[in-house]
Design an enzyme around this catalytic site. Sequence first.
Site, PDB file in Angstrom:
ATOM      1  N   ARG A 144       0.832  -1.205   0.000  1.00  0.00           N
ATOM      2  CA  ARG A 144       0.000   0.000   0.000  1.00  0.00           C
ATOM      3  C   ARG A 144       0.871   1.262   0.000  1.00  0.00           C
ATOM      4  O   ARG A 144       0.476   2.291  -0.538  1.00  0.00           O
ATOM      5  CB  ARG A 144      -0.998   0.007   1.168  1.00  0.00           C
ATOM      6  CG  ARG A 144      -2.112   1.024   0.971  1.00  0.00           C
ATOM      7  CD  ARG A 144      -3.176   0.963   2.052  1.00  0.00           C
ATOM      8  NE  ARG A 144      -4.284   0.088   1.744  1.00  0.00           N
ATOM      9  CZ  ARG A 144      -5.344   0.425   0.998  1.00  0.00           C
ATOM     10  NH1 ARG A 144      -5.431   1.629   0.471  1.00  0.00           N
ATOM     11  NH2 ARG A 144      -6.304  -0.437   0.784  1.00  0.00           N
ATOM     12  N   GLU A 165      -9.912   5.630   7.069  1.00  0.00           N
ATOM     13  CA  GLU A 165      -8.474   5.897   7.081  1.00  0.00           C
ATOM     14  C   GLU A 165      -8.053   7.232   6.476  1.00  0.00           C
ATOM     15  O   GLU A 165      -7.126   7.870   6.966  1.00  0.00           O
ATOM     16  CB  GLU A 165      -7.726   4.765   6.366  1.00  0.00           C
ATOM     17  CG  GLU A 165      -7.816   3.457   7.119  1.00  0.00           C
ATOM     18  CD  GLU A 165      -7.261   2.303   6.314  1.00  0.00           C
ATOM     19  OE1 GLU A 165      -7.893   1.927   5.308  1.00  0.00           O
ATOM     20  OE2 GLU A 165      -6.197   1.789   6.675  1.00  0.00           O
TER      21      GLU A 165
HETATM   22  N1  LUZ Z   1      -5.628  -4.602   5.520  1.00  0.00           N
HETATM   23  C1  LUZ Z   1      -5.381  -5.470   4.533  1.00  0.00           C
HETATM   24  C2  LUZ Z   1      -5.739  -3.295   5.302  1.00  0.00           C
HETATM   25  O1  LUZ Z   1      -5.259  -6.646   4.787  1.00  0.00           O
HETATM   26  N2  LUZ Z   1      -5.270  -5.009   3.285  1.00  0.00           N
HETATM   27  C3  LUZ Z   1      -5.380  -3.721   2.969  1.00  0.00           C
HETATM   28  O2  LUZ Z   1      -5.276  -3.345   1.798  1.00  0.00           O
HETATM   29  C4  LUZ Z   1      -5.607  -2.810   4.016  1.00  0.00           C
HETATM   30  N3  LUZ Z   1      -5.682  -1.506   3.787  1.00  0.00           N
HETATM   31  C5  LUZ Z   1      -5.869  -0.684   4.792  1.00  0.00           C
HETATM   32  C6  LUZ Z   1      -6.000  -1.178   6.069  1.00  0.00           C
HETATM   33  N4  LUZ Z   1      -5.941  -2.465   6.316  1.00  0.00           N
HETATM   34 MO1  MOS Z   2      -6.832  -1.209   9.406  1.00  0.00          MO
HETATM   35  S1  MOS Z   2      -5.033  -0.271   9.269  1.00  0.00           S
HETATM   36  O1  MOS Z   2      -7.865  -0.759   8.267  1.00  0.00           O
HETATM   37  O2  MOS Z   2      -6.965  -2.484  10.359  1.00  0.00           O
END
Ligand code: LUZ
Ligand code: MOS
Length: 763
Positions: free
Chosen positions: A304, A706
């Site tokens: 990400r 987020e």
């Molecule tokens: N968790 C995940 C996340 O497993 N994949 C993601 O792309 C993600 N993005 C934001 C927060 N948690």
């Molecule tokens: Mo999260 S960083 O969307 O658990």
Amino acid sequence: MNHLDPNRHVRGESQYLDDVPVQQGTLFAAVFESPLAHGVLKSLDLSAALAAPGVVRILTADDIPGDNQIGGIVPDEPLLAEGHVHFRGQPVALVLARHEHQAHAALKLIKAEIEPLPIITDPRVAAAQGEFIVPPRTFKIGDSQAAWASCAHVFEGVAESGGQEHLYIETQGAYAFPTEMGGVRIISSTQGPTAVQRHTAHVLGLGMHQVEVDVTRLGGGFGGKEDQATPWGALAALGAYCAKKPVKLVLDRMADMRMTGKRHPYSSDFKIGFDADLKIVAYEVEFYQNAGAAADLSPAVMERTLFHATNAYFVPNVTATAYSCRTNLPPNTAFRGFGGPQGMFVIESALAKAAEELGVPTCELQRRNLLREGDLFSYRQPAEMCHAEQAWDTAAKEFDLAGIRAEVERFNQTNKLQKKGFAVMPICFGISFTKTPMNQTRALVHIYSDGSVGISTGAVEMGQGVNTKIAQVAARTLGISINRIKIETTNTTRVANTSPSAASATADLNGKATEMACAALRERLLRHAEVEYTLNYEGIEIRNEEVLAAGMPTETTWDKLVSSAFWKRVALTENAHYATPDLHFDPATNTGHPFAYHVYGTALTTVTVDCLRGTYTVDALRIAHDFGQSFNEVIDRGQIEGGAVQGIGWMTMEEVAYNDEGRLLSNSLNSYKIPDIYAAPKVLDVHFLDTPGHPKAILRSKAVGEPPLMYGIGTYFALRDAVRAFQPHTALPFSAPMTPEKTLVSLYPEFSATNSTFNLSKV
Ligand code: LUZ
Ligand code: MOS
């Protein structure tokens, strides 16, 4: 429509893990942690602890009936240490005692013989030694190498961002009960009930059907319970399985801080090039992610970072490479933004550096390079329904960007010991799990024969208000009042194979599934009403025209309709499956369409620095944010406010510090500071952008979890701006958090660790 929970919260009526009544016979667990960050575990002497009052059993890796492995993306993390220890705080043994204090007292009697091995805490050192969690990844578009030649200006630099402690108010914990036929039921404080279920089953050598996980709500998660609620759930379950008694395990605050991972610190190198019009031509960046001692979610977080390496800007030539570096710290993990903020901080640093060297305001460089409709991200997804420029221009107009800048300028000309700083922070955040298969969920909706409704989904309520949103979706779709709807606990036996509540996608995914299930029920009830009308069934007064004209039953006809449907044996339960359409991504080429959509916004930040003390206040944070068609402005505004302040904390005062031995120094709230009401911006304005929303967002109301965290990045650059107004030196490193201590040293470069003669003559 208010958030449904806060009244119960303030009255103390909400049920958290620790409010579950304790069952007779419950044993309390405490975790013996590795006292060293790296070493060979030679032996464990449990004899004194076993003889201590109240101690019933002490479990180690040898007691694990299944596979001692809880790694997700990479199988590199034992539940209990075996052979080696890889970080301070790593679970080694589990003490079960009759009382909690007895379990904790016994920990001190355990002796571990550990032969020390060299400790790495710095990701660049790990990289130099080839210590990678997974092979590096590179996202590439165009040809940055070839592009440098055509650049009029090129700048290079280094940017560092620190970790962040999740500091959910409710610490990690779980309560496990042995069930008949050798299974377990776990009440867990987790964002990912299925993760707890899957890993516990694996560790105990059971089928997933023998492990039930139930979650009522969390006192905060922020990503810290996406993956890292699992060990505590699995340990409590191991205790319950082995001792055949209920086992409760709750970490105290300091143990939680020591033992769990945090936001990943990053150290990054950047190079950015512009043409004569100050359009970005090329960007190269190398991210060194401090992953800690095991993979956890680090490879996904790293990915990400790459997705968001160019934030809200269009860059035709990008080469972005990320290294996930193995160090001897607790495995770092998901934290609101999930690597995105770390990536954005670097390009914002690059832009600030360029602006400072070119002598132009950073915001002019930023504005000139914002994404436009159809621009490609490095991963080849186009920016669609792009509101980057709209967000910027609306913020500039609504909040008078030019006026703020002029006022800052005027203030700084007339003040010596206080300086103001200003920064603009545009954001662009992709919504969806980047691992495409995770973008699915289910909703199970029961209409009871009295017309009340119970809904189960994969969503975990952690304060973000998702239950309120799901209830609203159901109420609207069914055409009934929200009072008739109950959102049930999140339970793996009702809704299976769920993704964690994460990635800002929980309301979208589970809301859509709920909408589908409720729409199916509504259609069925309408069809039933139609039939009933022609049959003129006695006692039912629903008229077909009335029902069909309204499109759905009215509040008064609902009970009768439901009751009549029940007696006519019409199914009043529906299970819907939702998978976000049109997502694809090829990790071999790092191209595709990984996101359902992007969220945009722009924040203007003004700060004042006390140049004698290094202390500062955030005067104002003014945000124009793309909510789409918000159907709950109270909750959505709350997410913006909370997220932005959390981001400000990360960028300013929250300083996770380990020493060279891998010992956490910021191990309590004495030494780790988070924003309180005084640190929050004095003015926090949120403007709802006029945008159509997105069809893949629930009721066109865009994901809001987020993205706002990243507005906090603007505070770092506003502080930097203020420091430069006092002290225009160019050697100021890009290093977050900008604590008051760091600010003070920046104001007086002569007052540094190597030169401690404090020189006030300038003042
Ligand atoms: N968790 C995940 C996340 O497993 N994949 C993601 O792309 C993600 N993005 C934001 C927060 N948690
Ligand atoms: Mo999260 S960083 O969307 O658990």
